[in-house]
Structure formats: C-alpha cells, structure tokens
Design a protein around this motif. Structure first.
Motif, short mmCIF file in Angstrom:
data_model
loop_
_atom_site.label_atom_id
_atom_site.label_comp_id
_atom_site.label_asym_id
_atom_site.label_seq_id
_atom_site.Cartn_x
_atom_site.Cartn_y
_atom_site.Cartn_z
N SER A 25 0.83 -1.21 0.00
CA SER A 25 0.00 0.00 0.00
C SER A 25 0.86 1.26 0.00
O SER A 25 0.55 2.23 -0.70
CB SER A 25 -0.93 -0.01 1.22
OG SER A 25 -1.82 -1.09 1.16
N LEU A 68 0.99 4.40 -2.81
CA LEU A 68 0.71 5.78 -2.41
C LEU A 68 1.92 6.69 -2.58
O LEU A 68 1.80 7.85 -2.98
CB LEU A 68 0.25 5.81 -0.95
CG LEU A 68 -1.12 5.18 -0.68
CD1 LEU A 68 -1.37 5.07 0.81
CD2 LEU A 68 -2.23 6.01 -1.33
N LYS A 74 1.10 7.90 -6.39
CA LYS A 74 0.29 9.09 -6.09
C LYS A 74 1.13 10.24 -5.53
O LYS A 74 0.61 11.33 -5.31
CB LYS A 74 -0.82 8.72 -5.10
CG LYS A 74 -1.82 7.72 -5.70
CD LYS A 74 -3.00 7.50 -4.76
CE LYS A 74 -3.99 6.51 -5.40
NZ LYS A 74 -5.17 6.28 -4.51
N LEU A 119 -4.95 5.09 6.21
CA LEU A 119 -4.68 3.71 5.82
C LEU A 119 -5.25 2.79 6.89
O LEU A 119 -4.84 2.86 8.05
CB LEU A 119 -3.18 3.45 5.66
CG LEU A 119 -2.58 3.75 4.27
CD1 LEU A 119 -2.56 5.25 4.02
CD2 LEU A 119 -1.19 3.17 4.15
N GLN A 145 -13.08 1.46 6.68
CA GLN A 145 -12.97 2.04 5.34
C GLN A 145 -14.32 2.57 4.87
O GLN A 145 -14.42 3.70 4.34
CB GLN A 145 -12.46 1.00 4.36
CG GLN A 145 -12.31 1.52 2.93
CD GLN A 145 -12.08 0.40 1.93
OE1 GLN A 145 -12.64 -0.68 2.08
NE2 GLN A 145 -11.27 0.66 0.91
N GLU A 164 -7.41 4.39 2.17
CA GLU A 164 -6.87 3.26 1.40
C GLU A 164 -6.90 2.03 2.29
O GLU A 164 -6.51 2.09 3.46
CB GLU A 164 -5.44 3.56 0.96
CG GLU A 164 -4.81 2.49 0.11
CD GLU A 164 -5.24 2.55 -1.35
OE1 GLU A 164 -5.01 1.56 -2.07
OE2 GLU A 164 -5.80 3.59 -1.76
N ARG A 165 -7.39 0.93 1.76
CA ARG A 165 -7.44 -0.31 2.53
C ARG A 165 -6.13 -1.07 2.38
O ARG A 165 -5.70 -1.36 1.26
CB ARG A 165 -8.60 -1.18 2.03
CG ARG A 165 -8.68 -2.55 2.70
CD ARG A 165 -9.67 -2.55 3.85
NE ARG A 165 -9.70 -3.87 4.48
CZ ARG A 165 -10.36 -4.91 4.03
NH1 ARG A 165 -11.09 -4.79 2.94
NH2 ARG A 165 -10.33 -6.05 4.67
#
Length: 430
Positions: free
Chosen positions: A87, A91, A95, A155, A162, A173-174
């Motif tokens: 994750s 990110l 991103k 997160l 979520q 974000e999961r």
C-alpha cells in the motif's frame, strides 16, 4: 488429515485469501462472507457442524467472535509490515504522497517504525492507533487527524472502518493482507490442529466405583441377588466400554477400569463437561457411581491420573465424576452447575502471572508445553509454535519472563545456515 477451515472475510478479500489457502492440500476452505460483525453469531451457528476451525480476515471480527459459543478454535490474520509495504508503494510512488500525511490503524507502531526505517523515513507514533476493539474510536482517530490538517489520507486494515470513512468523505486506502502473513497464520493453524489430533490419541483411563447396595431402594435378601445385580452392572459397563471403543477391567469389588482414548472420552462427555448417559442401562444408576477419568501419554500416567481424579470424586461424594488431565488440570464434578477447573500448581502459576503481567492462561499453556515437550528451553519460534502465536508476540512473552526472573538466556540455536542465531531461553517455573 483434512482440516475444514471456516474462512470468515469480507467480499473484497475473501477470494484472494481462499486462493492462498487452496495451495494447502490439507485444507478444505468453507468461504463465509460477512459485512457486519452482528452477522457473525448466526453465520457461525449455521456452519458450526461443517467446519473444524474458524479463521478470520482480521482482528476486529475475531475479537467479536470470541464472545460467541463454539466448539472450534479461532484464528485471525495479523496485518504486518509486509502488508503495509504494498500500500505504501502505491501511495508513495504512484500518487506522490508524503508518508507524514497518512494515519494508520491495526498494525503495531513498532512494525510501522521498522518499515519506515528501512525506507529511511521519519515516523510519528501519534498517527497510529493499534487497538481496534472500538471501531468508533478508530474512525474518530482518522477523522480528527484529517480535519486538523495533519493527514490527507487514512490507511486502514478494517473494511468497516474504510466504509465509514468513505461516508465521511475522508480519503482512505485499505491495506490488504500480504501472502506471507496469510501463510504464516495458516501454518500456525495447521500445527495447532495436528497437535489437537495427537491429543485425541492419548490414553484415557476411567476408574469407576459402584456401591451396589446403594443402587437399590428395596432390601436385598440374598447374596445371589447382590451378585446378579453386580453382573447387570458389568453388562451396562460393557455397553459403555463399547461406545468408547474401550476395554473393561475389574480391579476389585465394585471397582472397574475402562481403557480408551482421549478423543473417544471427550466425545461421550461433551468435551469433559457431562457424564455419559446410560439410557439403556439395565441396572446401573449414575447417582451411585463415583468416577475418575485420567489422561496421559502412557497407560501408567493415565491410570495414575485417573486414581487422582477418583480421589477428588470420592471427596465430593456419590455420583461425582472428575477428570485429571496430563497438565495437572482437574475438572469436575461433571454434569454440575458448579463445574470448576482446578490445578495442583494453580497458585504457583497465579503468582508468576502477577509478577510478569502475562495472563494466567498463557502461564499454564507454557507449563503444559514444557511437559509435552519434556523440555524447558525455548527459542522465540518454539514458544510461538507452543502457544499458537506470532514470533514477535513470543519474544515479548520471553522478555517479560526474563525480566521477572522466570527465564534466562541459555545459549543460541543456529537453526539456519544463513541469518542470525536464535536466542534460547531456559524457563524457570519450579
């Protein structure tokens, strides 16, 4: 050995987890989809007879399920640093977000700190909430940091969190499970089930004491009548022995021993809570039977424990049944509203628990593992296997025992050709 695993997970990860579990030939996956924890009671009741063990996709449903009656052990997947890497990569790289703009839950702060150190990034513990038993507090944690401008995204490892954050229009974000985390928990689960199967093959001896004169309301006229009554008792005991695949042995006037296995005895006593019901008994009345059940690795150990259990039953009185386990735990009287669990070392274990802040159950489980292994030295991995916990939790257990003087370092174990040697600890409960 085939193990039916009741996998309880949410829709977005149940197929992924089931695919990983499908790599194990020993496992039959029973997929059970859920969205709210309130559904767990009905779902588990519905599948109680079609699974051997419960496996939860996270800690939150697991902790809720611990309050639900079930005959099966419960396991859950832990979200570790390896789960976080994927994750974070998306990110940070795709991103372009800054790690200091994120809030976290579930994963322990020391694990997140380790990940950030490897990535050469700073880490602020105030953005992490580990305890997720109260989901509203976790949501408030993320919401407060976001509204204060401290973070731009949350997160979370929990599907329900979520969904709540999405309803509040908070970017979230999961974090998904890493394959390594799934496999680590699955291996622990399988080792636990193998150990339980081994326990069921242990020898069980049941001592039974019958006072035939109590077993009759009317006066017995002759010794022949008493003899015929005892013969009918033997016939009833032979029926009982057959039900548990055991063998009956007469060891004295009105006293008998039945040799069987733990698994069979466990079944007929409903997990050592109730006396066996002689529904078709011709003569035998359970109200006049005193019984002690003993378990052990050898016939001698089981017989010795059965006599100890019988002694407890004799002290309690006519109609009492007690069970003496290999780990010195004693349960009884069966089929009683006053059923209690005792241990000859209970007071000692309570004192160790008080001095280490470890639970009494953990101390008893360690003592049991020492007896079963006939070994008082453990590495963190060996302790993890014995307690069915993660190695990092086992290291904490050993650290607390060492600090309180109930464990000491005892060399190192070079189990692998590569990697650091594993420290060994000698447990000192005596």
């Amino acid at each position: 050995m085939k193990v039916r695993v009741g996998l309880i997970a949410v829709e977005d990860n149940i197929d992924f987890i089931a695919k990983v579990l499908g790599e194990y030939q020993e496992i039959i996956v029973v997929k059970i989809n859920h969205t709210k924890e309130e559904e767990l009671h009905s779902l588990m009741s519905e599948h109680e007879n079609s699974v051997d063990v419960w496996l939860f996709s996270g800690y939150s449903p697991y902790i809720y399920a611990t309050r639900i009656p079930t005959a099966h052990p419960l396991f859950y997947f832990e979200y570790s640093g390896s789960s976080l890497y994927k994750s974070l990569y998306l990110l940070l790289k795709e991103k372009g977000l800054n790690v200091n703009q994120m809030s976290f839950d579930t994963i322990k702060s020391e694990e997140i700190e380790t990940v950030f150190k490897e990535l050469k990034m700073s880490f602020d513990e105030s953005r992490v909430i580990e305890n997720i038993e109260n989901l509203d507090k976790v949501v408030d944690h993320h919401k407060r940091l976001y509204e204060n401008g401290d973070t731009v995204i949350a997160l979370t490892c929990v599907w329900n969190i979520q969904q709540q954050l999405l309803e509040l229009n908070i970017p979230v974000e999961r974090i998904t499970l890493a394959v390594s985390s799934i496999k680590a928990t699955t291996n622990l689960l399988l080792r636990h089930m193998e150990m339980e199967k081994f326990k069921d093959t242990q020898i069980a001896v049941q001592m039974i004491e019958i006072d035939s004169l109590r077993n009759r309301n009317n006066y017995i006229d002759t010794s022949d009548e008493l003899h015929h009554m005892e013969m009918r008792n033997v016939s009833d005991l032979l029926y009982y022995s057959k039900k548990i695949n055991g063998s009956l042995k007469e060891i004295g006037p009105g006293r008998y021993a039945i040799f069987s296995t733990r698994g069979m005895m466990k079944n007929v006593t409903k997990d050592f809570t109730e006396k066996f019901s002689f529904k078709s008994a011709k003569s035998l009345n359970l109200d006049v039977v005193i019984s002690g059940i003993g378990l052990g690795k050898t016939a001698y150990e089981a017989e010795t424990n059965s006599l100890k259990a019988l002694h407890n039953a004799q002290q309690r009185g006519v109609g009492s049944w007690y069970v003496h386990f290999q780990d010195k735990k004693i349960i009884g009287p069966l089929s009683s509203s006053q059923l209690t669990i005792m241990d000859s070392d209970q007071e000692k274990y309570k004192e160790i628990s008080n001095q280490t802040s470890l639970s009494l159950n953990t101390i008893i489980n360690i003592a049991t593992a020492m007896k079963e292994r006939d070994e008082d030295t453990f590495t963190a991995n060996a302790m993890a296997n014995a307690l069915s916990i993660q190695p990092r939790s086992a290291r904490r257990v050993l650290m607390l025992l060492e600090q309180a003087g109930f464990a000491e370092k005892n060399g190192e174990d070079q189990a692998l050709k590569q990697g650091r040697p594993r420290k060994k600890y000698k447990i000192k409960f005596k």
